[in-house]
Design an enzyme around this catalytic site. Sequence first.
Site, PDB file in Angstrom:
ATOM      1  N   LYS A   1      59.636  36.567 -42.522  1.00  0.00           N
ATOM      2  CA  LYS A   1      60.904  36.322 -41.795  1.00  0.00           C
ATOM      3  C   LYS A   1      62.010  37.326 -42.502  1.00  0.00           C
ATOM      4  O   LYS A   1      62.332  37.161 -43.745  1.00  0.00           O
ATOM      5  CB  LYS A   1      61.378  34.799 -41.874  1.00  0.00           C
ATOM      6  CG  LYS A   1      61.838  34.220 -40.536  1.00  0.00           C
ATOM      7  CD  LYS A   1      61.849  32.681 -40.646  1.00  0.00           C
ATOM      8  CE  LYS A   1      62.671  32.047 -39.817  1.00  0.00           C
ATOM      9  NZ  LYS A   1      62.997  30.673 -39.759  1.00  0.00           N
TER      10      LYS A   1
HETATM   11  O1  G3P Z   1      64.412  28.117 -37.147  1.00  0.00           O
HETATM   12  C1  G3P Z   1      65.638  28.137 -37.437  1.00  0.00           C
HETATM   13  C2  G3P Z   1      66.419  26.698 -37.787  1.00  0.00           C
HETATM   14  O2  G3P Z   1      65.652  25.989 -38.692  1.00  0.00           O
HETATM   15  C3  G3P Z   1      67.839  26.374 -37.794  1.00  0.00           C
HETATM   16  O3  G3P Z   1      67.932  25.170 -37.316  1.00  0.00           O
HETATM   17  O4  G3P Z   1      69.237  23.073 -37.075  1.00  0.00           O
HETATM   18  O5  G3P Z   1      69.410  24.451 -39.267  1.00  0.00           O
HETATM   19  O6  G3P Z   1      70.324  25.382 -37.059  1.00  0.00           O
HETATM   20  P1  G3P Z   1      69.335  24.809 -37.597  1.00  0.00           P
END
Ligand code: G3P
Length: 218
Positions: free
Chosen positions: A83
């Site tokens: 990533k």
């Molecule tokens: O895959 C990316 C994700 O983990 C981000 O999620 O909920 O932290 O915006 P969030």
Amino acid sequence: MKFFVDTADTDEIRDLAATGLIDGVTTNPSLVAKTGRDFTEVVKEICAMVDGPVSAEVTALETDAMVEEGRKLAKIADNVAIKVPLTWDGLKACRTLTQGGTMVNVTLCFSANQALLAAKAGATFISPFIGRLDDIGEDGIEVIRDIRAIYDNYDALSTEILAASIRSEDHVKRSALAGADVATVPPQVLRDLTKHALTDKGLAAFMADWEKTGQTIL
Ligand code: G3P
């Protein structure tokens, strides 16, 4: 649509992988930090649990260092996807790593133009963060829809759209409708996808009626 689990919690992944419905896993530095465990060890364990791509994120910010970290992480297992963030350095690292045969997931994507750049850089996956777009009053699903339309205009672009930052069952449904190839879903949201009040009610009624017959199948 493929389902990835968005977590670095190996107990959760083991449990969900047993359903046979999990096509991969995504992690990020915040998710790894939550486990309190060694990064390499966690990635290795996850890669052994699922056959599909397991995203492990570099933490360097400059191309050469990203490539070096990416190559090191890619040695953990054949199914590691590196990533990298959506920056010029990240895009250059993406190009180098994919040309060397490593899967790359370009993360922190918030616009269709960014996704177009990632595809041109040869990304295996592009991760638009739909929940975080919704958080600032924009429409995350609209971005997925735009990326889908753009990628479909050009046969040469083969990057898969990986809907990320999913917060709800509705996000999953709308990502699928918008043409995302993959949704990476937090474990709880994934579990909640089976739930419907009428399923519970219907099952209870079937069981009660079956009970009255006094029969058994086995
Ligand atoms: O895959 C990316 C994700 O983990 C981000 O999620 O909920 O932290 O915006 P969030």
